[in-house]
Design an enzyme around this catalytic site. Structure first.
Site, PDB file in Angstrom:
ATOM      1  N   LYS B  99       0.889  -1.163   0.000  1.00  0.00           N
ATOM      2  CA  LYS B  99       0.000   0.000   0.000  1.00  0.00           C
ATOM      3  C   LYS B  99       0.924   1.210   0.000  1.00  0.00           C
ATOM      4  O   LYS B  99       1.563   1.509   1.011  1.00  0.00           O
ATOM      5  CB  LYS B  99      -0.900   0.000   1.236  1.00  0.00           C
ATOM      6  CG  LYS B  99      -1.675   1.295   1.397  1.00  0.00           C
ATOM      7  CD  LYS B  99      -2.508   1.339   2.662  1.00  0.00           C
ATOM      8  CE  LYS B  99      -2.762   2.782   3.061  1.00  0.00           C
ATOM      9  NZ  LYS B  99      -3.657   2.920   4.197  1.00  0.00           N
ATOM     10  N   ALA B 187      -9.290   5.180   3.646  1.00  0.00           N
ATOM     11  CA  ALA B 187      -9.180   6.321   4.581  1.00  0.00           C
ATOM     12  C   ALA B 187     -10.449   7.162   4.649  1.00  0.00           C
ATOM     13  O   ALA B 187     -11.126   7.380   3.648  1.00  0.00           O
ATOM     14  CB  ALA B 187      -8.014   7.237   4.225  1.00  0.00           C
ATOM     15  N   GLY B 188     -10.726   7.613   5.860  1.00  0.00           N
ATOM     16  CA  GLY B 188     -11.817   8.559   6.085  1.00  0.00           C
ATOM     17  C   GLY B 188     -13.147   7.942   6.469  1.00  0.00           C
ATOM     18  O   GLY B 188     -14.076   8.638   6.854  1.00  0.00           O
ATOM     19  N   ASN B 209      -9.426   1.606   9.334  1.00  0.00           N
ATOM     20  CA  ASN B 209      -8.741   1.266  10.568  1.00  0.00           C
ATOM     21  C   ASN B 209      -9.371   1.982  11.763  1.00  0.00           C
ATOM     22  O   ASN B 209     -10.004   1.394  12.623  1.00  0.00           O
ATOM     23  CB  ASN B 209      -7.249   1.609  10.438  1.00  0.00           C
ATOM     24  CG  ASN B 209      -6.392   1.072  11.567  1.00  0.00           C
ATOM     25  OD1 ASN B 209      -5.210   0.859  11.415  1.00  0.00           O
ATOM     26  ND2 ASN B 209      -6.945   0.809  12.741  1.00  0.00           N
ATOM     27  N   SER B 210      -9.257   3.330  11.756  1.00  0.00           N
ATOM     28  CA  SER B 210      -9.726   4.106  12.910  1.00  0.00           C
ATOM     29  C   SER B 210     -11.198   3.862  13.216  1.00  0.00           C
ATOM     30  O   SER B 210     -11.589   3.843  14.390  1.00  0.00           O
ATOM     31  CB  SER B 210      -9.515   5.597  12.664  1.00  0.00           C
ATOM     32  OG  SER B 210      -8.194   5.845  12.300  1.00  0.00           O
TER      33      SER B 210
END
Lengths: 66, 262
Positions: B99, B187-188, B209-210
């Protein structure tokens, strides 16, 4: 010689050392990859890649990532 | 749900998950299992011999999960740094994909498109399968595809922001222009509904992830995302009805009793 290992200055009595000798002295074992002066060094070249005064060694290992 | 292929590998789950920011390694492992994800992102960092004296506990837990690892080049700001990190990752993790992340701005961690293209070219020439983390720019997508990328990973919004899909129009345009590439929103993502939306746009997968790691209950949220990805994909495959301006009764009007007649 003085070299930077992961950003920290380390001093060795020898004028130069191969990467595998340095890893042995510092007691690194498996699960690492090495870059010398920001260039990747393949494992098979540890024994004939010489590190000299002023060089930068980065020793990386897996961590969590996103 | 049918299996899908990315970079020559076949998977059941279209969810790719990160291994960072969990409250504990145990919760990380349980969350990854609950998500059903088979692809997990990991990274490399400087570590002292002392910290590795008794082995690498994180690395041991990840290996026990038996998942496919996708190393990232997080934290790199130049093509050179990213290329070096990718090469180190290939040696340690014994995988040929990466990645590719080259950050160009510290405020929003926006990828640097110029360095990204430069690093992609070098790595493809070195035999890598490059999965570039990129902005949702159509021209950049074209450049990366021209270099040989068969997977593109545009952002939904900045890393760790949880803002969902900031620009669905751009994502839709990339999908439309590159029907044969694997497209992953990376992401996001903040909520399961963001992931559903990405999948309904026809994206092939989602990397997050988050959204899981920082949830109040990460394991439960991981499971929520598992079903969100399935729902979004099935919804896309099934094809949504056309929107209409006027209401149209779903209950048959024939045989309506007299007291309803005006």
């Amino acid at each position: 010689m003085k070299i930077s290992v992961n950003g920290e200055i380390k001093e060795f009595s020898q004028e130069s050392l191969t990467i595998d000798k340095i890893l042995k002295i510092l007691e690194y074992k498996r699960g690492i990859a090495v870059a010398l002066n920001e260039t990747f060094i393949i494992k098979t070249k540890y024994s004939n890649t010489v590190v000299k005064d002023g060089d930068r060694l980065d020793i990386l290992s897996p961590i969590e990532g996103g | 749900m049918k299996k899908w292929k990315i970079e020559g590998r076949e998977f059941d789950s279209r969810l790719m998950i990160g291994s960072a920011l969990y409250p504990s390694p145990e919760i990380m492992a349980q969350s990854i299992k609950a998500s059903g994800s088979e692809i997990v992102t990991i990274a490399l960092r400087r570590q002292s011999a002392t910290s590795l004296k008794d082995g690498n506990a994180f690395w041991d837990i990840i290996r026990e999960l038996g998942v496919t690892l996708l190393p990232n080049t997080a934290g790199c700001h130049t093509a050179k740094e990213a290329v070096t990190t990718a090469m180190m990752a290939r040696e340690i993790f014994e995988v040929d994909w990466v990645k590719l992340e080259v950050i160009g701005n510290q405020y929003n961690l926006q990828p640097d498109p110029f360095e990204l293209v430069k690093a992609t070219k070098i790595l493809i020439d070195e035999g890598f399968r490059v999965l570039p983390y990129m902005t949702d720019d159509l021209v950049l997508a074209q450049k990366l595809a021209d270099l040989g990328c068969t997977t593109l990973m545009p952002w939904g919004s900045p890393i760790g922001s949880g803002r969902g899909l900031m620009n669905p129009y751009s994502l839709k345009s990339i999908r439309k222009q590159f029907p044969n590439l694997n497209l992953i929103v990376d992401a996001g993502i903040g909520k399961p509904s963001d992931a559903i939306r990405a999948m309904e746009l026809g994206f092939d997968g989602v990397l997050l992830n988050s959204a899981v790691a920082l949830a109040q209950e990460p394991i439960k949220m991981a499971e929520a995302f598992k079903y969100a990805i399935i729902a979004g994909r099935l919804g896309f495959e099934a094809g949504a009805m056309e929107k209409r301006d006027m209401a149209s009764p779903s209950t048959p009007t024939v045989g309506t009793p007299f007291w309803h007649q005006i």
